[in-house]
Structure formats: C-alpha cells, structure tokens
Scaffold this active site. Sequence first.
Site, PDB file in Angstrom:
ATOM      1  N   ARG A  38     -41.308  55.304 -22.981  1.00  0.00           N
ATOM      2  CA  ARG A  38     -41.067  56.513 -22.627  1.00  0.00           C
ATOM      3  C   ARG A  38     -42.278  57.307 -22.310  1.00  0.00           C
ATOM      4  O   ARG A  38     -42.350  58.334 -21.661  1.00  0.00           O
ATOM      5  CB  ARG A  38     -40.247  57.386 -23.798  1.00  0.00           C
ATOM      6  CG  ARG A  38     -38.975  56.831 -23.810  1.00  0.00           C
ATOM      7  CD  ARG A  38     -38.247  57.352 -24.973  1.00  0.00           C
ATOM      8  NE  ARG A  38     -36.902  57.102 -24.885  1.00  0.00           N
ATOM      9  CZ  ARG A  38     -35.789  57.592 -25.828  1.00  0.00           C
ATOM     10  NH1 ARG A  38     -36.168  58.632 -26.734  1.00  0.00           N
ATOM     11  NH2 ARG A  38     -34.651  57.184 -25.615  1.00  0.00           N
ATOM     12  N   LYS A 200     -16.012  51.838 -28.358  1.00  0.00           N
ATOM     13  CA  LYS A 200     -14.785  52.771 -28.844  1.00  0.00           C
ATOM     14  C   LYS A 200     -14.102  53.258 -27.532  1.00  0.00           C
ATOM     15  O   LYS A 200     -15.014  53.686 -26.478  1.00  0.00           O
ATOM     16  CB  LYS A 200     -14.845  53.856 -29.608  1.00  0.00           C
ATOM     17  CG  LYS A 200     -15.149  53.281 -30.938  1.00  0.00           C
ATOM     18  CD  LYS A 200     -15.287  54.205 -32.103  1.00  0.00           C
ATOM     19  CE  LYS A 200     -16.332  55.432 -31.775  1.00  0.00           C
ATOM     20  NZ  LYS A 200     -17.416  55.407 -32.576  1.00  0.00           N
ATOM     21  N   GLY A 351     -27.782  52.199 -24.143  1.00  0.00           N
ATOM     22  CA  GLY A 351     -28.672  51.471 -25.051  1.00  0.00           C
ATOM     23  C   GLY A 351     -28.557  50.072 -25.033  1.00  0.00           C
ATOM     24  O   GLY A 351     -29.524  49.306 -24.877  1.00  0.00           O
ATOM     25  N   GLY A 374     -27.349  59.136 -23.703  1.00  0.00           N
ATOM     26  CA  GLY A 374     -26.308  60.446 -23.661  1.00  0.00           C
ATOM     27  C   GLY A 374     -26.210  61.005 -22.441  1.00  0.00           C
ATOM     28  O   GLY A 374     -25.286  61.375 -21.841  1.00  0.00           O
TER      29      GLY A 374
HETATM   30  P1  ADP Z   1     -24.460  51.224 -24.781  1.00  0.00           P
HETATM   31  O1  ADP Z   1     -25.165  51.312 -25.782  1.00  0.00           O
HETATM   32  O2  ADP Z   1     -24.806  50.266 -23.941  1.00  0.00           O
HETATM   33  O3  ADP Z   1     -23.830  52.436 -24.132  1.00  0.00           O
HETATM   34  P2  ADP Z   1     -22.095  51.436 -26.625  1.00  0.00           P
HETATM   35  O4  ADP Z   1     -22.980  52.266 -27.247  1.00  0.00           O
HETATM   36  O5  ADP Z   1     -20.769  52.034 -26.045  1.00  0.00           O
HETATM   37  O6  ADP Z   1     -23.042  50.754 -25.346  1.00  0.00           O
HETATM   38  O7  ADP Z   1     -21.431  50.037 -27.304  1.00  0.00           O
HETATM   39  C1  ADP Z   1     -22.326  49.205 -28.063  1.00  0.00           C
HETATM   40  C2  ADP Z   1     -21.635  48.500 -28.908  1.00  0.00           C
HETATM   41  O8  ADP Z   1     -20.246  47.942 -28.651  1.00  0.00           O
HETATM   42  C3  ADP Z   1     -22.357  47.146 -29.414  1.00  0.00           C
HETATM   43  O9  ADP Z   1     -22.857  47.378 -30.831  1.00  0.00           O
HETATM   44  C4  ADP Z   1     -21.178  46.177 -29.430  1.00  0.00           C
HETATM   45  O10 ADP Z   1     -21.369  45.550 -30.622  1.00  0.00           O
HETATM   46  C5  ADP Z   1     -19.868  47.000 -29.467  1.00  0.00           C
HETATM   47  N1  ADP Z   1     -18.669  46.158 -29.132  1.00  0.00           N
HETATM   48  C6  ADP Z   1     -18.730  45.744 -28.099  1.00  0.00           C
HETATM   49  N2  ADP Z   1     -17.336  45.327 -27.808  1.00  0.00           N
HETATM   50  C7  ADP Z   1     -16.945  45.177 -29.065  1.00  0.00           C
HETATM   51  C8  ADP Z   1     -15.576  44.927 -29.564  1.00  0.00           C
HETATM   52  N3  ADP Z   1     -14.672  44.011 -28.995  1.00  0.00           N
HETATM   53  N4  ADP Z   1     -15.318  45.224 -30.971  1.00  0.00           N
HETATM   54  C9  ADP Z   1     -16.192  45.856 -31.637  1.00  0.00           C
HETATM   55  N5  ADP Z   1     -17.399  46.250 -31.127  1.00  0.00           N
HETATM   56  C10 ADP Z   1     -17.809  46.041 -29.813  1.00  0.00           C
HETATM   57 MG    MG Z   2     -24.964  52.534 -27.683  1.00  0.00          MG
END
Ligand code: ADP
Ligand code: MG
Length: 394
Positions: A38, A200, A351, A374
């Site tokens: 960063r 979620k 992330g 975010g």
């Molecule tokens: P990012 O950080 O890329 O924006 P999110 O924060 O929305 O993604 O989600 C990341 C998390 O989602 C990871 O920790 C991963 O383990 C979880 N995840 C992905 N698929 C599933 C699943 N089927 N059941 C539970 N957790 C999941």
């Molecule tokens: Mg995340």
Amino acid sequence: MTKMTVRDIDVNGRTCLVRVDFNVPTEPGTGRIIDDSRIRAALPTIHHLQTNDARIVLCSHFGRPKGQVVEELRMSAVRQRASDWFGVNVVDAGLPGDAVDPSQVIVALKPGEIAMLENLRFDPGEEANDAFFSKALGSLADIYVNDAFGAAHRAHASTVGVTEHLSAVAGYLMERELKMLTRALESDERPGVAIIGGAKVADKIQVLENLSQKVDTLIVGGGMVAAFLKAQGYVSGKSEIPDDEVHTAGELLFSSDAKVITPTDVVVAREFAEDATPSVVSVTKVPADSLVLDIGPETRALYADEIIAAKKIIWNGPMGVVEWESFAEGTLSVARAVAAVPDAFKLVGGGSTVSVIEELNLRSEITHVSTGGGASLEFLEGKVLPGVAALDDA
Ligand code: ADP
Ligand code: MG
C-alpha cells in the site's frame, strides 16, 4: 463522472494534502509491517508531486484507534518505511490540535519534501466527518489529492469533509481504480462474464443484481451456491439459507437479462472442517446432512469454457473454501482459467480472491487487481462512493 486528477492542475510550489491508504497489515505483538504494497502503491503520485516541486503532506488512517491516541497505532513505522521508499526523510507533522502544530512543520517544507500527519483516526472528528476537523485539515494545504481508493466508500473528514475547503483531485492510484472499475461496468466488450463467489449471499446480493445488468453471463460459486440450488428445487444440504436469499437467487436465475450459470456438480462434506472427507456429487444428489464446500470437476470445466470465450471478466469471491486444500480446487481452476484467457479485459477484486492470484503468481495475467476491498465491492454494487463523488468534476 470524470474527475479532476493531479495531472490536470499546477502543483508547482503548492502544498498538497495527500490522502493515502497506508493502513498496512502488521504482525501482532511486534507491529512489524508484513506487507508494504500500500505504501509502494502511492509512489506514482508522490513521484509526480516531487518532480513538479510540490510540498507534500501525507495523511492516512491506521488500524482502529476509535478516536483516541493508541501508542501501537502511531504512524512512526509506516513513516519510516515511506521514507525508505520515497527516498527522503518523511517528517512527523502530528495532528491538528496537538502540542506540535502541524502547520509549523508544514510551513518549513521545501518543494519536493514530505511530511506525514499522525494517524487520522486518533481524532474522533475523522470518522465523524466533523466540520471542525475537516476545516483544520483543509487549512494545512492549498490542494487536496485523494489517492486512497480503499477508503473512498467512507464519508470521513479526510475523504469528504476536507473537500469543502480545498480543490480536490484524484491521485494516480485512485484514477486507475476508477478507470478500471468503470470499464468493468460500462464498457461494451462482449461477451462479459462476471464470476461471483465468497462466503455469503447477503454480502454479494447487490453485486449480483448490479452485474446481472452489466454482463452477458453470471457465474456463481462459493457459499451462495446452496441458495441457488435451493431456488432450483434441489436439496442444498444442511446449511440454513434465509428465504430472501433463495428468493433473490430465483429472481436472478429466472428473470435476469444475463445468463446465470450455476454448478452441475459440487464438493460436499459432513462437517465444516479442514480434515472433513470431501465427496463429489451431482447437484441433484446433495445429501441433506452435508455442506456444499466447493464446485465439482464437471462444473470447473463448464466454467472454464465460459471464461475462455470472454472478452471482459470480472471476478470477486472464491468458488469454495479455498483456505482448505480439499475444497480449494474450484477456485484454483477458475484462477488458472481467467489467467489463460487471451486478449480480454480482466478485473479481480476482493481480499481472498486477490490472495489466490498472488499465491499462484498470476498477477501479470490480470489487467487490474483492485486494491480496495470494501470500496471496489461497493463500486461493483453500483453505488456512488462518497470519497469519489466529493472530488472536483473534470
Ligand atoms: P473476497 O475476500 O475475495 O471478497 P469473500 O470475503 O466474499 O471473498 O469470501 C471469502 C470466503 O468465502 C473465504 O474465506 C472462503 O473460505 C469462503 N467460502 C467460499 N465458498 C464457501 C462455501 N461454499 N462455504 C463456506 N465458505 C465459503
Ligand atoms: Mg473477504
């Protein structure tokens, strides 16, 4: 919505208050900086200002001090690292209202020299977007430059309030994020494919809804697969899925303009645990006592076929529990497929998703890796980011 940038204005001899996002990850206990990307990301803006003889006053938040001075959250280590990268001694300028008056330090700066304010969030006025604190920040400089895309979804004194007192322009990093995210949503490169996963549905509903109007194909993975299975009348396992999420999934499946593609097979397990036994099943045969933890091999091939034909790709969110080897393959295969597409515009954000790209060393195959978690998510939701809206129009 085109915004003024630091290249559009004359900064020569002027004092620029530059909002950066130096909220770097540190090692618990020692406070050692784990990753200084960063800080490095601000280099193009700093370099531009230095070569144009501006006086530079950096400011950032760091951690969550909640409006009071927290010793471990002082900027000193960050300031030291910034000095190393920027090739000058970045001097401590304190905060408005401190014993040391920041304006005394700033007035002594010569063109090209850099000062840094103390952690903005030591002052409760920062997160409150307080008028008094905003004015105090504004009084420290002639021009305001926002290079903290990662903080642009927050209406704080250093991202919004201060722009009432100074002309406000985007830095290089901010400009690039806006250009790339705008291209992702608005360009007519087709077919456009959005791959959305993550933990979620609730976190991603608005992203799904907005992107369904912007791309040709929406590929669904991650924790929200269960809601899409249930909406199609399949057994979705033992995870509880709120009715409204099933409803949203159904609307996207059956009445959105985009083609929505969901898994045909999935990897399930009895428990949510790293050592749980994985098994591959068709979506028509998900056991009621299991959890859907990844997309299956047939689905990986199906998704790769869609991805490889794309001219524009937007990816946010892992396809499964990527942190656990048994449930990581869906995400890894999507990452490889995205990396392999020739001649497409590719934007990756989030992330966990970005970590996957880095671990596989695929960064060079991606057009733009969005830094602001975010903020990029809210942009993809179609929201106007307050820190962007507050900048001067071009
Ligand atoms: P990012 O950080 O890329 O924006 P999110 O924060 O929305 O993604 O989600 C990341 C998390 O989602 C990871 O920790 C991963 O383990 C979880 N995840 C992905 N698929 C599933 C699943 N089927 N059941 C539970 N957790 C999941
Ligand atoms: Mg995340």
